[in-house]
Write a protein that holds these residues in place. Structure first.
Motif, PDB file in Angstrom:
ATOM      1  N   UNK A   1       6.100   0.724  -7.585  1.00  0.00           N
ATOM      2  CA  UNK A   1       4.663   0.948  -7.393  1.00  0.00           C
ATOM      3  C   UNK A   1       4.456   1.962  -6.273  1.00  0.00           C
ATOM      4  N   UNK A   2       3.424   2.789  -6.420  1.00  0.00           N
ATOM      5  CA  UNK A   2       3.128   3.805  -5.419  1.00  0.00           C
ATOM      6  C   UNK A   2       1.623   3.918  -5.217  1.00  0.00           C
ATOM      7  N   UNK A   3       1.223   3.916  -3.960  1.00  0.00           N
ATOM      8  CA  UNK A   3      -0.177   4.122  -3.606  1.00  0.00           C
ATOM      9  C   UNK A   3      -0.462   5.611  -3.445  1.00  0.00           C
ATOM     10  N   UNK A   4      -1.696   5.976  -3.805  1.00  0.00           N
ATOM     11  CA  UNK A   4      -2.180   7.315  -3.492  1.00  0.00           C
ATOM     12  C   UNK A   4      -3.695   7.224  -3.336  1.00  0.00           C
ATOM     13  N   UNK A   5      -4.269   8.243  -2.753  1.00  0.00           N
ATOM     14  CA  UNK A   5      -5.712   8.183  -2.499  1.00  0.00           C
ATOM     15  C   UNK A   5      -6.308   9.565  -2.662  1.00  0.00           C
ATOM     16  N   UNK A   6      -7.473   9.597  -3.286  1.00  0.00           N
ATOM     17  CA  UNK A   6      -8.270  10.817  -3.383  1.00  0.00           C
ATOM     18  C   UNK A   6      -9.454  10.615  -2.447  1.00  0.00           C
ATOM     19  N   UNK A   7      -9.388  11.209  -1.264  1.00  0.00           N
ATOM     20  CA  UNK A   7     -10.425  10.981  -0.266  1.00  0.00           C
ATOM     21  C   UNK A   7     -11.773  11.553  -0.698  1.00  0.00           C
ATOM     22  N   UNK A   8     -11.745  12.626  -1.446  1.00  0.00           N
ATOM     23  CA  UNK A   8     -12.992  13.227  -1.909  1.00  0.00           C
ATOM     24  C   UNK A   8     -13.739  12.282  -2.845  1.00  0.00           C
ATOM     25  N   UNK A   9     -12.983  11.479  -3.584  1.00  0.00           N
ATOM     26  CA  UNK A   9     -13.591  10.542  -4.530  1.00  0.00           C
ATOM     27  C   UNK A   9     -13.655   9.123  -3.973  1.00  0.00           C
ATOM     28  N   UNK A  10     -13.161   8.931  -2.754  1.00  0.00           N
ATOM     29  CA  UNK A  10     -13.097   7.588  -2.171  1.00  0.00           C
ATOM     30  C   UNK A  10     -12.429   6.603  -3.123  1.00  0.00           C
ATOM     31  N   UNK A  11     -11.336   7.026  -3.694  1.00  0.00           N
ATOM     32  CA  UNK A  11     -10.643   6.219  -4.694  1.00  0.00           C
ATOM     33  C   UNK A  11      -9.187   6.026  -4.309  1.00  0.00           C
ATOM     34  N   UNK A  12      -8.741   4.788  -4.370  1.00  0.00           N
ATOM     35  CA  UNK A  12      -7.353   4.418  -4.118  1.00  0.00           C
ATOM     36  C   UNK A  12      -6.701   4.119  -5.458  1.00  0.00           C
ATOM     37  N   UNK A  13      -5.495   4.612  -5.634  1.00  0.00           N
ATOM     38  CA  UNK A  13      -4.763   4.409  -6.876  1.00  0.00           C
ATOM     39  C   UNK A  13      -3.499   3.593  -6.625  1.00  0.00           C
ATOM     40  N   UNK A  14      -3.125   2.836  -7.639  1.00  0.00           N
ATOM     41  CA  UNK A  14      -1.835   2.146  -7.616  1.00  0.00           C
ATOM     42  C   UNK A  14      -1.106   2.522  -8.896  1.00  0.00           C
ATOM     43  N   UNK A  15      -0.108   3.384  -8.759  1.00  0.00           N
ATOM     44  CA  UNK A  15       0.720   3.757  -9.896  1.00  0.00           C
ATOM     45  C   UNK A  15       1.808   2.712 -10.055  1.00  0.00           C
ATOM     46  N   UNK A  16       1.858   2.096 -11.220  1.00  0.00           N
ATOM     47  CA  UNK A  16       2.818   1.026 -11.467  1.00  0.00           C
ATOM     48  C   UNK A  16       3.762   1.459 -12.587  1.00  0.00           C
ATOM     49  N   UNK A  17       5.021   1.619 -12.235  1.00  0.00           N
ATOM     50  CA  UNK A  17       6.050   2.013 -13.186  1.00  0.00           C
ATOM     51  C   UNK A  17       7.050   0.885 -13.385  1.00  0.00           C
TER      52      UNK A  17
END
Length: 128
Positions: free
Chosen positions: A70-86
């Motif tokens: 799993x990997x976290x990432x964030x798009x600050x412009x969209x105020x969105x946090x992502x969790x990529x789950x492989x």
């Protein structure tokens, strides 16, 4: 107040991937920690991953069972946090909750008590 809306859950076969999104709105600048918990049927809600800090200075932390998958990432412009789950496994099946917490001088951000705001959850089901 911070509002959190998760999306991206679904049904996937073991070994597959999903990406969860958590869109934040409201007083997002007050969030010091933002992350994911999950709750399987009959079990307590457990820590999955969190990002402490924001912008260009942050630290990510993961529960051992998802490290490397799993990997976290964030798009600050969209105020969105992502969790990529492989490489998903059946034991990853749960309702996944996004959470945000303001800074606290004490307490562990591995626990639900650290977080002040929660999303409604999104179901992730991994079939074997």
């Amino acid at each position: 107040q911070v509002q959190l809306v998760e999306s991206g859950g679904g049904l996937v076969q073991a070994g597959g991937s999903l990406r969860l999104s958590c869109a934040a709105s409201g007083r997002t600048s007050s969030s010091y920690a933002m992350g994911w918990f999950r709750q399987a049927p009959g079990k307590e809600r457990e820590f999955v991953a969190t990002r402490i800090g924001g912008g260009t200075t942050y630290a990510d932390s993961y529960v051992d069972s998802v490290k490397g998958r799993f990997t976290l990432s964030r798009d600050n412009a969209k105020n969105t946090l992502y969790l990529q789950m492989n490489s998903l496994k059946p034991e990853d099946t749960a309702v996944y909750y996004c959470a945000a917490g303001t800074f606290k001088a004490s307490g562990s951000y591995y626990t639900t008590r650290y977080y002040d705001y929660w999303g409604q959850g999104t179901q992730v089901t991994v079939s074997s």
